[in-house]
Design a protein around this motif. Structure first.
Motif, PDB file in Angstrom:
ATOM      1  N   ASN A  77       0.653  -1.280   0.076  1.00  0.00           N
ATOM      2  CA  ASN A  77      -0.021   0.038   0.155  1.00  0.00           C
ATOM      3  C   ASN A  77       0.747   1.195  -0.039  1.00  0.00           C
ATOM      4  OD1 ASN A  77      -2.357  -1.162  -0.105  1.00  0.00           O
ATOM      5  ND2 ASN A  77      -2.948  -1.172   2.205  1.00  0.00           N
ATOM      6  N   ASN A  78       1.960   1.209   0.581  1.00  0.00           N
ATOM      7  CA  ASN A  78       2.998   2.371   0.676  1.00  0.00           C
ATOM      8  C   ASN A  78       4.008   2.288  -0.323  1.00  0.00           C
ATOM      9  OD1 ASN A  78       1.732   1.597   3.678  1.00  0.00           O
ATOM     10  ND2 ASN A  78       1.724   3.592   3.526  1.00  0.00           N
ATOM     11  N   LEU A  79       4.154   1.371  -1.179  1.00  0.00           N
ATOM     12  CA  LEU A  79       5.504   1.473  -1.887  1.00  0.00           C
ATOM     13  C   LEU A  79       4.878   0.935  -3.423  1.00  0.00           C
ATOM     14  CD1 LEU A  79       8.158   1.542  -2.177  1.00  0.00           C
ATOM     15  CD2 LEU A  79       8.682  -0.887  -1.738  1.00  0.00           C
ATOM     16  N   LEU A  80       5.192   2.067  -4.263  1.00  0.00           N
ATOM     17  CA  LEU A  80       5.012   1.873  -5.664  1.00  0.00           C
ATOM     18  C   LEU A  80       6.099   1.946  -6.483  1.00  0.00           C
ATOM     19  CD1 LEU A  80       2.933   2.044  -8.137  1.00  0.00           C
ATOM     20  CD2 LEU A  80       3.149   4.566  -7.815  1.00  0.00           C
ATOM     21  N   THR A  81       6.239   0.847  -7.348  1.00  0.00           N
ATOM     22  CA  THR A  81       7.324   0.695  -8.328  1.00  0.00           C
ATOM     23  C   THR A  81       7.110   0.843  -9.704  1.00  0.00           C
ATOM     24  OG1 THR A  81       7.507  -1.715  -8.497  1.00  0.00           O
ATOM     25  CG2 THR A  81       8.577  -0.821  -6.521  1.00  0.00           C
ATOM     26  N   GLU A  82       8.190   1.129 -10.466  1.00  0.00           N
ATOM     27  CA  GLU A  82       7.775   1.790 -11.892  1.00  0.00           C
ATOM     28  C   GLU A  82       9.061   1.393 -12.544  1.00  0.00           C
ATOM     29  OE1 GLU A  82       5.179   4.416 -15.048  1.00  0.00           O
ATOM     30  OE2 GLU A  82       4.939   4.478 -13.065  1.00  0.00           O
ATOM     31  N   THR A  83       8.944   0.469 -13.611  1.00  0.00           N
ATOM     32  CA  THR A  83      10.242   0.221 -14.562  1.00  0.00           C
ATOM     33  C   THR A  83      10.060   0.486 -15.965  1.00  0.00           C
ATOM     34  OG1 THR A  83      10.758  -1.633 -12.911  1.00  0.00           O
ATOM     35  CG2 THR A  83      11.772  -1.479 -14.956  1.00  0.00           C
ATOM     36  N   GLU A  84      11.052   1.102 -16.575  1.00  0.00           N
ATOM     37  CA  GLU A  84      10.786   1.525 -17.962  1.00  0.00           C
ATOM     38  C   GLU A  84      11.954   1.124 -18.793  1.00  0.00           C
ATOM     39  OE1 GLU A  84       8.444   5.011 -19.413  1.00  0.00           O
ATOM     40  OE2 GLU A  84      10.807   5.755 -19.800  1.00  0.00           O
ATOM     41  N   LEU A  85      11.856   0.402 -20.051  1.00  0.00           N
ATOM     42  CA  LEU A  85      12.929   0.395 -20.832  1.00  0.00           C
ATOM     43  C   LEU A  85      12.592   1.276 -22.026  1.00  0.00           C
ATOM     44  CD1 LEU A  85      13.226  -3.551 -20.525  1.00  0.00           C
ATOM     45  CD2 LEU A  85      14.696  -1.544 -19.519  1.00  0.00           C
ATOM     46  N   SER A  86      13.587   1.974 -22.710  1.00  0.00           N
ATOM     47  CA  SER A  86      13.118   3.023 -23.768  1.00  0.00           C
ATOM     48  C   SER A  86      14.319   3.130 -24.811  1.00  0.00           C
ATOM     49  CB  SER A  86      12.726   4.174 -23.326  1.00  0.00           C
ATOM     50  OG  SER A  86      13.695   5.052 -22.499  1.00  0.00           O
ATOM     51  N   ILE A  87      14.025   3.359 -25.934  1.00  0.00           N
ATOM     52  CA  ILE A  87      15.145   3.834 -26.959  1.00  0.00           C
ATOM     53  C   ILE A  87      14.510   5.021 -27.470  1.00  0.00           C
ATOM     54  CG2 ILE A  87      15.948   1.487 -27.366  1.00  0.00           C
ATOM     55  CD1 ILE A  87      14.401   1.453 -29.982  1.00  0.00           C
ATOM     56  N   SER A  88      15.470   6.076 -27.630  1.00  0.00           N
ATOM     57  CA  SER A  88      15.172   7.471 -28.028  1.00  0.00           C
ATOM     58  C   SER A  88      16.080   7.959 -28.972  1.00  0.00           C
ATOM     59  CB  SER A  88      15.247   8.585 -26.868  1.00  0.00           C
ATOM     60  OG  SER A  88      14.264   7.999 -25.875  1.00  0.00           O
ATOM     61  N   LYS A  89      15.460   8.805 -29.888  1.00  0.00           N
ATOM     62  CA  LYS A  89      16.598   9.383 -30.727  1.00  0.00           C
ATOM     63  C   LYS A  89      16.384  10.950 -30.368  1.00  0.00           C
ATOM     64  CE  LYS A  89      16.294   6.866 -35.174  1.00  0.00           C
ATOM     65  NZ  LYS A  89      17.663   6.531 -35.025  1.00  0.00           N
ATOM     66  N   ILE A  90      17.422  11.604 -30.069  1.00  0.00           N
ATOM     67  CA  ILE A  90      17.367  13.037 -29.239  1.00  0.00           C
ATOM     68  C   ILE A  90      18.066  13.996 -30.360  1.00  0.00           C
ATOM     69  CG2 ILE A  90      18.222  14.445 -27.170  1.00  0.00           C
ATOM     70  CD1 ILE A  90      16.466  11.964 -26.614  1.00  0.00           C
ATOM     71  N   ASP A  91      17.445  15.243 -30.579  1.00  0.00           N
ATOM     72  CA  ASP A  91      17.691  16.170 -31.504  1.00  0.00           C
ATOM     73  C   ASP A  91      17.619  17.654 -30.743  1.00  0.00           C
ATOM     74  OD1 ASP A  91      18.685  17.643 -33.711  1.00  0.00           O
ATOM     75  OD2 ASP A  91      16.881  17.112 -34.589  1.00  0.00           O
ATOM     76  N   PRO A  92      18.605  18.219 -30.072  1.00  0.00           N
ATOM     77  CA  PRO A  92      18.358  19.466 -29.750  1.00  0.00           C
ATOM     78  C   PRO A  92      17.983  20.644 -30.447  1.00  0.00           C
ATOM     79  CG  PRO A  92      20.503  18.661 -28.736  1.00  0.00           C
ATOM     80  CD  PRO A  92      19.909  17.639 -29.924  1.00  0.00           C
ATOM     81  N   THR A  93      16.942  21.300 -30.065  1.00  0.00           N
ATOM     82  CA  THR A  93      16.402  22.414 -31.158  1.00  0.00           C
ATOM     83  C   THR A  93      17.328  23.725 -31.146  1.00  0.00           C
ATOM     84  OG1 THR A  93      15.105  23.403 -29.234  1.00  0.00           O
ATOM     85  CG2 THR A  93      14.002  21.593 -30.560  1.00  0.00           C
ATOM     86  N   TYR A  94      18.669  23.642 -30.375  1.00  0.00           N
ATOM     87  CA  TYR A  94      19.373  24.632 -29.999  1.00  0.00           C
ATOM     88  C   TYR A  94      20.740  24.168 -30.334  1.00  0.00           C
ATOM     89  CZ  TYR A  94      19.882  22.174 -25.812  1.00  0.00           C
ATOM     90  OH  TYR A  94      19.989  20.830 -25.201  1.00  0.00           O
ATOM     91  N   ASP A  95      21.737  25.271 -30.719  1.00  0.00           N
ATOM     92  CA  ASP A  95      23.025  24.831 -31.148  1.00  0.00           C
ATOM     93  C   ASP A  95      23.634  24.169 -29.948  1.00  0.00           C
ATOM     94  OD1 ASP A  95      25.304  24.857 -32.648  1.00  0.00           O
ATOM     95  OD2 ASP A  95      25.746  26.936 -32.645  1.00  0.00           O
ATOM     96  N   TYR A  96      23.977  23.105 -30.236  1.00  0.00           N
ATOM     97  CA  TYR A  96      24.656  22.516 -29.218  1.00  0.00           C
ATOM     98  C   TYR A  96      25.343  21.229 -29.501  1.00  0.00           C
ATOM     99  CZ  TYR A  96      25.412  19.338 -25.228  1.00  0.00           C
ATOM    100  OH  TYR A  96      26.106  18.279 -24.189  1.00  0.00           O
ATOM    101  N   THR A  97      26.680  20.900 -29.046  1.00  0.00           N
ATOM    102  CA  THR A  97      27.654  19.862 -29.478  1.00  0.00           C
ATOM    103  C   THR A  97      28.165  19.085 -28.292  1.00  0.00           C
ATOM    104  OG1 THR A  97      28.244  20.967 -31.621  1.00  0.00           O
ATOM    105  CG2 THR A  97      29.630  19.011 -30.814  1.00  0.00           C
ATOM    106  N   PHE A  98      27.808  17.989 -28.010  1.00  0.00           N
ATOM    107  CA  PHE A  98      28.803  17.135 -27.085  1.00  0.00           C
ATOM    108  C   PHE A  98      29.752  16.422 -27.470  1.00  0.00           C
ATOM    109  CE2 PHE A  98      28.138  13.293 -23.986  1.00  0.00           C
ATOM    110  CZ  PHE A  98      28.904  13.914 -22.886  1.00  0.00           C
ATOM    111  N   ALA A  99      30.694  16.999 -27.248  1.00  0.00           N
ATOM    112  CA  ALA A  99      32.659  16.581 -27.575  1.00  0.00           C
ATOM    113  C   ALA A  99      33.039  15.497 -26.604  1.00  0.00           C
ATOM    114  CB  ALA A  99      33.022  17.736 -27.560  1.00  0.00           C
TER     115      ALA A  99
END
Length: 425
Positions: free
Chosen positions: A172-194
């Motif tokens: 009653n007092n403990l809720l769990t949630e698990t998620e597996l995901s794959i994502s394509k990420i594209d920033p809308t601003y000028d950014y480079t991860f070097a």
């Protein structure tokens, strides 16, 4: 993509057609039943849903505004128990008038155990997400008629995410949630991860998440086979761990994150209480800026106090400018003391709230994040202020002052004067 839009539109349109006649309450046979139905309707509305026979329309998608999309409007909803107690469909379709782009989610789930309320959910999402924000999986419903921070956010990244999610009530007092995901990420601003071997302006992520929501002092009751909160207890604890895998399903990076939050409320009487919110987060490995942390800023970069006049958030730093700080490890403490409302007249009962906020953070390898400038919170950030709420039609006023190590040379740049908005059903 057009086929996905068509599926969402057909699904939602079908339920609109089938549900129009059910938006109005059916006449109850007794005054008690009518009163109960009205309370249930108001509760649903307060949670952000407009209930119909088979579908509860999600009011979060009706209309919003931000700096990137401009006006964002659409329709969404989730099926209810009248549709099925074992299956549900949860989808939305929205359009941004400034970026001229549709966003949508197609999702659904099925219950594998009623005793533990265990659900398996599948979803496909093409939308935007605020860079540096963190959301706990267990925060299922958070609805505001008006979301003040959203108005001024301009740093988003696009994401196309496929996910499978499992909800499970351990107790009653403990809720769990698990998620597996794959994502394509594209920033809308000028950014480079070097990194040493490659520079990334967009990237793929394969992520596993586990979230725990523990409310040890909250008591529950069972009504019509549904668990309801009998008495809310504090403190409450939330923990979420995230692992990103390189070379798994085309993932580009290995990184690990741990996020924690605890809420405490000390009641003095019905209308006078103190709230404390402590949050903390840490990210290690090759973590791009999109998945690091800001500290809930809510101040726009304008020249004068009046130009920065907007609406105060609920748990945001009102004097901290958007995109001013980012961290790969941080902690915040927010304290609010609600003073008993002033009984000026029957309908005019403004309430004074005293506020103190603090943030501390740092970042390793800041040079990896290129084409964007920001600072860190190594010296500790502080602001204090007050709100005078519910002055007129739910509106009030907020004042905050920035002091300490990050006090700015120009005095008025340390001041935030804003509206507040509080409306409860």
């Amino acid at each position: 993509m057009q086929k996905c839009f068509l599926v969402v539109v057909i699904f939602l349109s079908t339920f609109v057609a089938n549900s129009q006649e059910d938006i109005v309450f059916y006449e109850a046979s007794t005054e008690k039943k009518d009163s109960l139905k009205k309370k249930q309707f108001i509760k649903q509305l307060g949670n952000g849903f407009l209930p119909t026979k088979f579908l509860n329309f999600d009011l979060r998608y009706l209309i919003k505004f931000n700096q990137y999309e401009g006006i964002r409007t659409g329709i969404g909803g989730v099926t209810n128990d009248a549709f099925s107690k074992k299956y549900r469909i949860n989808s939305y379709l929205v359009y941004g008038f400034k970026d001229h782009r549709f966003k949508y989610r197609i999702g659904g789930g099925f219950r594998v155990s009623s005793k533990t309320n265990t659900w398996i959910n599948l979803s496909y999402t093409d939308d935007l997400y605020e860079t540096g924000s963190s959301k706990f999986l267990t925060d299922k419903r958070f609805f505001q008629f008006f979301e003040p921070r959203l108005l001024n956010i301009d740093l988003f990244h696009k994401h196309i995410t496929k996910a499978i999610n499992i909800e499970h009530q351990l107790s009653n007092n403990l809720l769990t949630e698990t998620e597996l995901s794959i994502s394509k990420i594209d920033p809308t601003y000028d950014y480079t991860f070097a990194l040493k071997d490659k520079n990334f302006s967009n990237f793929d992520l394969s992520i596993a998440k586990l979230a725990l929501q523990w409310n040890p002092f909250t008591t529950y009751t069972i009504d019509n086979n549904k668990k309801l909160v009998e008495q809310e207890g504090f403190p409450k604890f939330t923990l979420q761990v995230t692992q990103s895998f390189k070379n798994l399903l085309k993932g580009d990076f290995n990184f690990f994150k741990a996020d924690f939050r605890t809420l405490y409320k000390l009641n003095y009487n019905k209308n006078s209480f103190t709230e404390a919110t402590l949050t903390a987060g840490i990210a290690t490995g090759n973590t791009p800026l999109t998945h690091l942390y800001h500290a809930y800023p809510n101040n726009i970069t304008k020249e004068t106090i009046l130009q920065r006049f907007s609406v105060a958030g609920i748990n945001s730093f009102e004097t901290m400018y958007f995109n001013e700080f980012f961290s790969d490890r941080f902690t915040t403490l927010q304290l609010k003391h609600y003073i008993k409302p002033f009984k000026i007249s029957k309908r005019f009962n403004p309430q004074l709230v005293l506020i103190s906020r603090h943030a501390l953070g740092d970042m390793h390898d800041i040079e990896r994040h290129q084409n964007i400038e920001f600072g860190t919170l190594t010296k500790g950030y502080s602001e204090a202020g007050f709100e005078l709420n519910k002055i007129l039609f739910g509106f009030g006023l907020s004042f905050a002052y920035r002091y300490g190590a990050y006090h700015l040379p120009k005095e008025e740049d340390n001041v935030a004067l804003k509206f507040t908005f509080n409306l409860s059903l």
